[in-house]
Design a protein around this motif. Structure first.
Motif, PDB file in Angstrom:
ATOM      1  N   GLN A  28      41.703  17.016  81.845  1.00  0.00           N
ATOM      2  CA  GLN A  28      42.554  17.259  83.003  1.00  0.00           C
ATOM      3  C   GLN A  28      42.569  16.088  83.980  1.00  0.00           C
ATOM      4  OE1 GLN A  28      44.490  19.944  83.179  1.00  0.00           O
ATOM      5  NE2 GLN A  28      43.641  20.736  81.269  1.00  0.00           N
TER       6      GLN A  28
ATOM      7  N   GLN B  51      51.337  24.513  77.891  1.00  0.00           N
ATOM      8  CA  GLN B  51      50.041  24.206  77.278  1.00  0.00           C
ATOM      9  C   GLN B  51      48.925  24.206  78.321  1.00  0.00           C
ATOM     10  OE1 GLN B  51      49.306  23.951  74.170  1.00  0.00           O
ATOM     11  NE2 GLN B  51      51.257  23.663  73.122  1.00  0.00           N
ATOM     12  N   GLN B  52      49.207  23.644  79.484  1.00  0.00           N
ATOM     13  CA  GLN B  52      48.192  23.627  80.537  1.00  0.00           C
ATOM     14  C   GLN B  52      47.866  25.039  81.012  1.00  0.00           C
ATOM     15  OE1 GLN B  52      50.048  21.007  83.409  1.00  0.00           O
ATOM     16  NE2 GLN B  52      48.938  19.233  82.642  1.00  0.00           N
TER      17      GLN B  52
ATOM     18  N   SER C  59      47.139  18.595  75.351  1.00  0.00           N
ATOM     19  CA  SER C  59      47.026  19.906  75.998  1.00  0.00           C
ATOM     20  C   SER C  59      46.752  20.992  74.972  1.00  0.00           C
ATOM     21  CB  SER C  59      48.313  20.218  76.767  1.00  0.00           C
ATOM     22  OG  SER C  59      48.526  19.291  77.797  1.00  0.00           O
TER      23      SER C  59
ATOM     24  N   LEU D  44      45.182  13.655  80.406  1.00  0.00           N
ATOM     25  CA  LEU D  44      46.513  14.168  80.719  1.00  0.00           C
ATOM     26  C   LEU D  44      47.233  13.378  81.815  1.00  0.00           C
ATOM     27  CD1 LEU D  44      46.058  18.037  80.397  1.00  0.00           C
ATOM     28  CD2 LEU D  44      47.016  16.417  78.758  1.00  0.00           C
TER      29      LEU D  44
ATOM     30  N   TYR E 131      51.229  14.050  75.059  1.00  0.00           N
ATOM     31  CA  TYR E 131      50.814  14.944  76.144  1.00  0.00           C
ATOM     32  C   TYR E 131      50.640  16.373  75.621  1.00  0.00           C
ATOM     33  CZ  TYR E 131      50.461  16.246  81.086  1.00  0.00           C
ATOM     34  OH  TYR E 131      50.009  16.670  82.302  1.00  0.00           O
TER      35      TYR E 131
ATOM     36  N   THR F  44      45.656  26.780  78.579  1.00  0.00           N
ATOM     37  CA  THR F  44      44.256  26.375  78.729  1.00  0.00           C
ATOM     38  C   THR F  44      43.597  27.156  79.861  1.00  0.00           C
ATOM     39  OG1 THR F  44      44.769  24.146  77.934  1.00  0.00           O
ATOM     40  CG2 THR F  44      42.731  24.411  79.170  1.00  0.00           C
TER      41      THR F  44
END
Length: 423
Positions: free
Chosen positions: A169, A278-279, A78, A173, A74, A282
């Protein structure tokens, strides 16, 4: 003919009833019941404790490594998405460092996916890893198309990158998230199997102990002897088995901290925090790629960082630098946002991806490194606790079986002399 056979059967049953009421019959009945009960108890205890050791081994060799691989998958996915957005912001040909981060993230994702695929033993897990394996080339292809168009100055490159991020996304993920949840649940299940009270083994051992005491009283009334050494030995062996089981259960239960501050919960919170970070990173870079109204992306960024802060609080590691790194990253993001809203796009980009330690990129790298270090330490603590819990049952399978065999032998050795008195 049938009447004669039926009468003979009834006669034998009546004789057995009369014999069972005699002292020799009672002694034989006690001996037979005790031997059967002791052997069944020993075998059941051995099976239950062997299963606990097997669950310990499964947790250390399979479920925990697979949970770690799912979490790494994961995070790597990401990280690849964030690195791709950063490379896009660089303009023209991205730096070797930025390109290297993207390629390393993809390599990490491929390695973690290989581990998850090798450990996929159920249909749902195999389905998840198959989806990830199928979608990952689609994502990388879109990123390369966006990169090629961007290098030639075509605006369509941004659209391809948003499409790639959508695959990440909406498919990659979520599948990786489900896999992570499954693997963490498997770790929890193995922990419960190792540390849960062994009710069946405890009940059977207690029945053997109670049976030895009851048999001793019956034999005392029948033979006018206060004690029978064999039954005393059987009772002592059963009592020792009960004590062994209780002590081992207490030690195993205390070896693993399953509370909110234990390594299991802390590791889950740290893994969730790293994923959210990490998300959010982004989102932070996609804001600048959009180069327009960023309200929706900023709201999403704020929601994810709010959850990130809550996860860090639940992780409860005040001695870790992670809280400070998170605060500094948030400060850098506010600077980036102020520059963007002041229409200083180049300053916002420098703040987002600049090489300096004060840039959002530098501060996020420090946060991610702190989270990674905390996760590594927490994982080592969790594995140590699982190993200690399993060690509490070391020898319990063979030990309880031997004790029950001793109890059965003690009953036979103690009752045989009494039976010979009536032969």
């Amino acid at each position: 003919m049938e009447a004669r056979v039926s009468g003979a059967v009834r006669g034998r049953i009546a004789w057995l009833r009369r014999f069972a009421a005699t002292t020799p019959g009672t002694i034989i009945g006690i001996a037979a019941a005790a031997v059967v009960l002791c052997l069944i108890s020993g075998l059941v205890c051995a099976e239950e404790f062997s299963a606990r050791t097997a669950h310990r081994d499964d947790a250390l060799m399979r479920s925990e490594p697979l949970a770690d691989a799912a979490q790494r998958l994961y995070v790597a996915l990401s990280s690849a998405d964030a690195a791709a957005a950063t490379a896009f912001l660089s303009g023209g040909i991205e730096s070797r460092e930025v390109r290297g981060r993207y390629e390393q993230a993809l390599a990490d994702a491929a390695q973690a996916l290989a581990v998850a695929t090798a450990g996929a033993s159920d249909a749902r897990t195999r389905e998840i890893v198959a989806r990830v394996a199928a979608d990952l080339p689609v994502y990388t292809g879109l990123v390369e198309t966006a990169r090629a168009n961007h290098r030639q100055g075509f605006p369509v490159g941004a659209a391809y990158l948003r499409e790639a991020s959508g695959v990440m996304q909406n498919s990659l993920l979520p599948n990786a998230s489900e896999l992570t949840a499954q693997r963490l649940a498997a770790v929890r299940a193995d922990q419960r199997a190792v540390t849960g009270p062994p009710w069946v083994a405890l009940a059977l051992s207690a029945i053997v102990l109670g049976g030895a005491m009851a048999a001793s009283r019956v034999l005392s009334r029948r033979t006018n002897r206060r004690f029978n050494l064999g039954l005393v030995v059987a009772g002592g062996a059963a009592a020792l088995a009960v004590l062994w089981i209780v002590v081992a259960a207490v030690i195993a239960r205390g070896a693993i901290d399953t509370g909110t501050r234990g390594p299991t919960a802390r590791g889950e919170n740290l893994a969730q925090a790293r994923i959210l970070a990490q998300q959010a990173r982004t989102d932070e870079t996609l804001q600048l790629i959009t180069n327009g109204d960023i309200t929706d992306i900023e709201n999403d960024f704020a929601a994810k960082t709010s959850l990130l802060g809550a996860a860090l609080e639940q992780a409860g590691s005040p001695e870790s630098p992670v809280h400070q790194q998170f605060s500094q990253w948030m400060s850098g993001h506010r600077n980036q946002l102020d520059n963007y809203r002041a229409a200083d796009y180049q300053a916002a980009v420098r703040q987002a991806i600049g090489p300096g330690p004060e840039s959002s990129a530098g501060r996020f790298a420090d946060l991610d490194a702190a989270l990674r270090n905390d996760l590594t330490a927490t994982r080592a603590e969790l594995r140590q606790q699982i190993g200690s819990a399993g060690a509490a049952w070391f020898g319990a399978a063979a030990g309880t079986l031997v004790l029950m065999v001793i109890a059965a032998a003690g009953v036979v050795a103690g009752l045989w002399p009494r039976l010979k008195e009536f032969l």
